[in-house]
Design a protein around this motif. Sequence first.
Motif, PDB file in Angstrom:
ATOM      1  N   PRO A  54      -9.679  -4.424  -5.617  1.00  0.00           N
ATOM      2  CA  PRO A  54      -8.534  -3.677  -5.084  1.00  0.00           C
ATOM      3  C   PRO A  54      -8.654  -2.190  -5.407  1.00  0.00           C
ATOM      4  O   PRO A  54      -9.072  -1.800  -6.494  1.00  0.00           O
ATOM      5  CB  PRO A  54      -7.336  -4.302  -5.815  1.00  0.00           C
ATOM      6  CG  PRO A  54      -7.783  -5.682  -6.157  1.00  0.00           C
ATOM      7  CD  PRO A  54      -9.248  -5.562  -6.462  1.00  0.00           C
ATOM      8  N   GLY A  55      -8.303  -1.374  -4.432  1.00  0.00           N
ATOM      9  CA  GLY A  55      -8.374   0.071  -4.609  1.00  0.00           C
ATOM     10  C   GLY A  55      -9.659   0.691  -4.124  1.00  0.00           C
ATOM     11  O   GLY A  55      -9.754   1.918  -4.007  1.00  0.00           O
ATOM     12  N   SER A  57     -12.805   1.064  -1.170  1.00  0.00           N
ATOM     13  CA  SER A  57     -12.999   0.940   0.271  1.00  0.00           C
ATOM     14  C   SER A  57     -14.051  -0.132   0.560  1.00  0.00           C
ATOM     15  O   SER A  57     -15.141  -0.111  -0.026  1.00  0.00           O
ATOM     16  CB  SER A  57     -13.467   2.274   0.856  1.00  0.00           C
ATOM     17  OG  SER A  57     -13.870   2.095   2.204  1.00  0.00           O
ATOM     18  N   GLU A 318      -2.732   6.670   2.584  1.00  0.00           N
ATOM     19  CA  GLU A 318      -3.181   5.424   1.963  1.00  0.00           C
ATOM     20  C   GLU A 318      -3.494   5.714   0.505  1.00  0.00           C
ATOM     21  O   GLU A 318      -4.026   6.780   0.178  1.00  0.00           O
ATOM     22  CB  GLU A 318      -4.402   4.865   2.695  1.00  0.00           C
ATOM     23  CG  GLU A 318      -4.082   4.417   4.113  1.00  0.00           C
ATOM     24  CD  GLU A 318      -5.299   3.858   4.849  1.00  0.00           C
ATOM     25  OE1 GLU A 318      -6.254   3.405   4.177  1.00  0.00           O
ATOM     26  OE2 GLU A 318      -5.285   3.883   6.091  1.00  0.00           O
ATOM     27  N   PRO A 319      -3.176   4.787  -0.401  1.00  0.00           N
ATOM     28  CA  PRO A 319      -3.276   5.090  -1.836  1.00  0.00           C
ATOM     29  C   PRO A 319      -4.686   5.380  -2.327  1.00  0.00           C
ATOM     30  O   PRO A 319      -4.864   6.061  -3.325  1.00  0.00           O
ATOM     31  CB  PRO A 319      -2.710   3.826  -2.502  1.00  0.00           C
ATOM     32  CG  PRO A 319      -2.816   2.760  -1.467  1.00  0.00           C
ATOM     33  CD  PRO A 319      -2.656   3.444  -0.146  1.00  0.00           C
ATOM     34  N   GLN A 320      -5.705   4.880  -1.612  1.00  0.00           N
ATOM     35  CA  GLN A 320      -7.082   5.044  -2.084  1.00  0.00           C
ATOM     36  C   GLN A 320      -7.697   6.399  -1.707  1.00  0.00           C
ATOM     37  O   GLN A 320      -8.747   6.746  -2.228  1.00  0.00           O
ATOM     38  CB  GLN A 320      -7.981   3.942  -1.498  1.00  0.00           C
ATOM     39  CG  GLN A 320      -7.524   2.531  -1.814  1.00  0.00           C
ATOM     40  CD  GLN A 320      -6.683   1.947  -0.696  1.00  0.00           C
ATOM     41  OE1 GLN A 320      -5.977   2.672  -0.009  1.00  0.00           O
ATOM     42  NE2 GLN A 320      -6.749   0.629  -0.525  1.00  0.00           N
ATOM     43  N   ASP A 341      -0.637   0.678   3.152  1.00  0.00           N
ATOM     44  CA  ASP A 341      -1.915   0.213   2.613  1.00  0.00           C
ATOM     45  C   ASP A 341      -2.376  -1.058   3.316  1.00  0.00           C
ATOM     46  O   ASP A 341      -1.755  -2.107   3.169  1.00  0.00           O
ATOM     47  CB  ASP A 341      -1.781  -0.039   1.115  1.00  0.00           C
ATOM     48  CG  ASP A 341      -3.088  -0.455   0.465  1.00  0.00           C
ATOM     49  OD1 ASP A 341      -4.135  -0.395   1.134  1.00  0.00           O
ATOM     50  OD2 ASP A 341      -3.064  -0.841  -0.709  1.00  0.00           O
ATOM     51  N   PHE A 345      -3.198  -2.824  -2.157  1.00  0.00           N
ATOM     52  CA  PHE A 345      -3.681  -2.442  -3.484  1.00  0.00           C
ATOM     53  C   PHE A 345      -2.685  -2.768  -4.603  1.00  0.00           C
ATOM     54  O   PHE A 345      -3.065  -3.218  -5.683  1.00  0.00           O
ATOM     55  CB  PHE A 345      -4.008  -0.952  -3.494  1.00  0.00           C
ATOM     56  CG  PHE A 345      -4.320  -0.373  -4.841  1.00  0.00           C
ATOM     57  CD1 PHE A 345      -5.341  -0.886  -5.617  1.00  0.00           C
ATOM     58  CD2 PHE A 345      -3.585   0.696  -5.335  1.00  0.00           C
ATOM     59  CE1 PHE A 345      -5.635  -0.348  -6.870  1.00  0.00           C
ATOM     60  CE2 PHE A 345      -3.868   1.244  -6.569  1.00  0.00           C
ATOM     61  CZ  PHE A 345      -4.891   0.714  -7.340  1.00  0.00           C
ATOM     62  N   GLU A 346      -1.398  -2.579  -4.343  1.00  0.00           N
ATOM     63  CA  GLU A 346      -0.398  -2.756  -5.397  1.00  0.00           C
ATOM     64  C   GLU A 346       0.194  -4.162  -5.445  1.00  0.00           C
ATOM     65  O   GLU A 346       1.044  -4.451  -6.286  1.00  0.00           O
ATOM     66  CB  GLU A 346       0.725  -1.723  -5.227  1.00  0.00           C
ATOM     67  CG  GLU A 346       0.250  -0.284  -5.419  1.00  0.00           C
ATOM     68  CD  GLU A 346       1.383   0.717  -5.358  1.00  0.00           C
ATOM     69  OE1 GLU A 346       2.501   0.314  -4.948  1.00  0.00           O
ATOM     70  OE2 GLU A 346       1.165   1.884  -5.718  1.00  0.00           O
TER      71      GLU A 346
END
Length: 372
Positions: A54-55, A57, A318-320, A341, A345-346
């Motif tokens: 997770p997190g 690509s 997007e968080p990444q 996302d 991820f979360e």
Amino acid sequence: MSFGKSLAGSVLALAAASAAQADVPQVATDIAPVHGLVARVMDGLGEPALVVQPGASPHSYSMRPSEARALEQSDAVFWIGAELEPWLEESIDTLASDALVVELLGVDGITTLEFREGATFEAHDHEHGDEPHADHDHDHASEEHAAHDHADETAHDDHDHADEASHEGEKHDGHDHGDEEHDHEGEDHAGHDHAGHSHEGVDPHAWLDPENAKTWLDVIAEDLAELDPENAETYRANATAGREEIDAAMADVETMLSTADDVSFVVFHDAYHYFENRFGISAAGAISLSDATDPSPARVEEVRDTIRDLGVACVFAEPQFNQDLVATVSDGTDVQAAVIDPLGFELEMGPDFYPELIRSIGDSIASCTSSS
């Protein structure tokens, strides 16, 4: 009944349960959404391994030794396919040569969409959402689970993705049971770039159509039932329950988005076509061509013009990835910024992951557009 007999019975029951657990296939998955679907099917029996953490690509990734071991020890591998992760194909061929390999993007009966072109998207109708992808035959009764013959073993980590060979024109039927050898030096995949992710041809973000996910649940259940007949009914029952849970999530999202179809929004990169298509909404454009590269100044300007001209209500980061780009394209406008996302991820990993992913995307879109 005596205490001794009772204790003996308990020991036998525990031993039988342990034996059943030991016989459950070892399963590897590529990304969190696929992991969630497989975890739902295996619920109560085992847990799949995750390759792309997770997190990160999925378009370019260097496996850790533990992730390579998960592939090597697997009896089955479920992954989206080389269209999403061109770097992973050779690793699966080499490390999981004895495993059942299921490329979900090649499964019969799913909806597939082409990539949209340009920084801005023209209005799309959504009449193709129920069209199946019928190029592939998925026949569980006649498939053989044989092994590949590979001459070379590769190192388990730090693959140089830019140096891996491309594979153009090779067809996949969803399942790869390992009878055929692959000559990776001479093959190409149209539209694939092993140093990154090409945005031509079929859009691989197909997990964001919940109807595809429902189809995949049944595919996963049947494949695991074939590998593990003793637990076949559990796999099938879990898949049925999983489909019902996805239906409930879809109903929730439809309610959330009931007023969002008239609101314009821009996404960070074009990963949400399937979600939009399923729920009858449409993004006005995407800031970046892909999540692997920053957009050109001309593209940024085009997106900024779209935001102004169309009165775009929301821009989603997007968080990444580089959230400064959202500020750049939003500069000088009244647009709202929010985070969305496609990989969750979360979210907590496990059997409930996929329905929560669909709800979280729907909630992000609905919350931002309703506050605009």
